[in-house]
Design an enzyme around this catalytic site. Structure first.
Site, mmCIF file in Angstrom:
data_model
loop_
_atom_site.group_PDB
_atom_site.id
_atom_site.type_symbol
_atom_site.label_atom_id
_atom_site.label_comp_id
_atom_site.label_asym_id
_atom_site.label_seq_id
_atom_site.Cartn_x
_atom_site.Cartn_y
_atom_site.Cartn_z
ATOM 1 N N ASN A 9 0.872 -1.178 0.000
ATOM 2 C CA ASN A 9 0.000 0.000 0.000
ATOM 3 C C ASN A 9 0.909 1.229 0.000
ATOM 4 O O ASN A 9 1.518 1.544 1.023
ATOM 5 C CB ASN A 9 -0.883 -0.052 1.258
ATOM 6 N N LYS A 11 0.123 4.279 -0.244
ATOM 7 C CA LYS A 11 -0.540 5.444 0.390
ATOM 8 C C LYS A 11 -0.301 6.715 -0.437
ATOM 9 O O LYS A 11 -0.162 6.624 -1.652
ATOM 10 C CB LYS A 11 -0.062 5.583 1.837
ATOM 11 N N HIS A 92 -9.522 0.600 4.839
ATOM 12 C CA HIS A 92 -8.234 0.807 5.503
ATOM 13 C C HIS A 92 -8.449 1.710 6.709
ATOM 14 O O HIS A 92 -9.279 2.618 6.686
ATOM 15 C CB HIS A 92 -7.228 1.436 4.530
ATOM 16 N N GLU A 164 -5.286 -5.482 10.417
ATOM 17 C CA GLU A 164 -4.271 -4.472 10.680
ATOM 18 C C GLU A 164 -4.581 -3.757 11.987
ATOM 19 O O GLU A 164 -5.395 -2.811 12.015
ATOM 20 C CB GLU A 164 -4.261 -3.435 9.548
ATOM 21 N N GLY A 232 5.005 1.113 4.827
ATOM 22 C CA GLY A 232 6.341 1.708 4.702
ATOM 23 C C GLY A 232 7.343 0.845 3.933
ATOM 24 O O GLY A 232 8.027 1.334 3.020
HETATM 25 P P1 PGA Z 1 2.801 0.016 7.697
HETATM 26 O O1 PGA Z 1 1.361 0.206 7.047
HETATM 27 O O2 PGA Z 1 3.391 -1.239 7.118
HETATM 28 O O3 PGA Z 1 3.586 1.256 7.306
HETATM 29 O O4 PGA Z 1 2.609 -0.084 9.167
HETATM 30 C C1 PGA Z 1 0.504 -0.881 6.843
HETATM 31 C C2 PGA Z 1 -0.784 -0.439 6.218
HETATM 32 O O5 PGA Z 1 -1.297 0.635 6.562
HETATM 33 O O6 PGA Z 1 -1.338 -1.122 5.335
#
Ligand code: PGA
Length: 247
Positions: A9, A11, A92, A164, A232
């Site tokens: 993802n 983002k 999400h 999540e 990330g």
């Molecule tokens: P993250 O995000 O790996 O940066 O913690 C996960 C997500 O929001 O799908």
């Protein structure tokens, strides 16, 4: 059997140039054939990412629950399909928290996806205060009951759910493999209860929340963790390819 999946993802990160560099980098890596790899770029450059990708699915981070019309700023499934994306994220935690997408609205997005025959990853997970109160299982069950579990058995088959925990997203704090497995096992048993063992074993349940190469092997080794939804660490070619090879 549930398909293994690693999804990135992206983002609201990258621009058209850096997104192309990233997808080209990932496309050059030799990827295991039994893992479904998906990336979710910003919608504005989905089309370019689709064209530059090879062996990788491209999805959208969000989509409208409407077909078309006067919905300024929204993007329909039909529009997304027309630029080559075949899957979307629903629910999400950032959409839930910042854009007030609640269980009732998310149900309409699930229904829209089903109507349009559009694949999706349904995200669920509890915020920190809910876990501190010891209510994480009932909270996640309610998210699934209110937005997803109205589907028929046929519609539920081969679906993808991402667990999540909100307190682990982007915080560097990962759920332990025991915490992740506990929730994943519960989700699978709720599906068994509501549908059947056969349907439950066809659903991929992904873990998300600070998943990175250093912890993915342990998480992916859990019997009910079928992969990850990565934030990330999906922005780096090496990290993301290591994650794909962590099963
Ligand atoms: P993250 O995000 O790996 O940066 O913690 C996960 C997500 O929001 O799908």
């Amino acid at each position: 059997m549930a398909k293994k999946i690693v999804a990135g993802n992206w983002k609201m990160n990258l621009n058209a140039d850096s997104a192309l560099t990233l997808i080209k980098g990932i496309s050059e890596v030799s990827l295991p054939s039994d893992v479904r790899v998906i990336v979710f770029p910003s919608s504005v450059f989905i089309g370019q990412v689709v064209e530059a990708s090879s062996g990788i699915e491209v999805g959208c981070q969000n989509f409208s629950n409407e077909d078309k019309g006067a919905f300024t700023g929204e993007i329909s499934i039909n529009q997304i399909k027309s630029i080559g994306a075949n899957v979307g994220l629903i629910g999400h935690s950032e959409r839930r928290a910042y854009y007030k997408e609640d269980n009732a609205l998310l149900k309409t997005k699930v229904d829209q996806a089903i109507k349009e025959n559009f694949d999706f990853i349904f995200c669920c997970g509890e915020p920190l205060f809910i876990r501190e109160e010891g209510k994480e299982f009932s909270f996640v069950r309610e998210q699934l009951n209110e937005s997803l579990f109205h589907l028929t058995s046929d519609q539920m088959k081969n679906r993808v759910i991402a667990y999540e925990p909100v307190w682990a997203i982007g915080t560097g704090k990962t759920a332990s493999s025991i915490q992740a497995e506990d929730m994943h096992l519960s989700i699978r048993s709720w599906i068994t209860e509501k549908y059947s063992a056969e349907i439950a074993s066809s659903v991929s349940i992904l873990y998300g929340g600070s998943c990175k190469p250093s912890n993915a092997k342990e998480l992916f080794a859990c019997p009910n963790v079928d992969g990850g939804l990565i934030g990330g660490a999906a922005l780096d070619v090496d990290d993301f390819s290591q994650l794909i090879k962590s099963f």
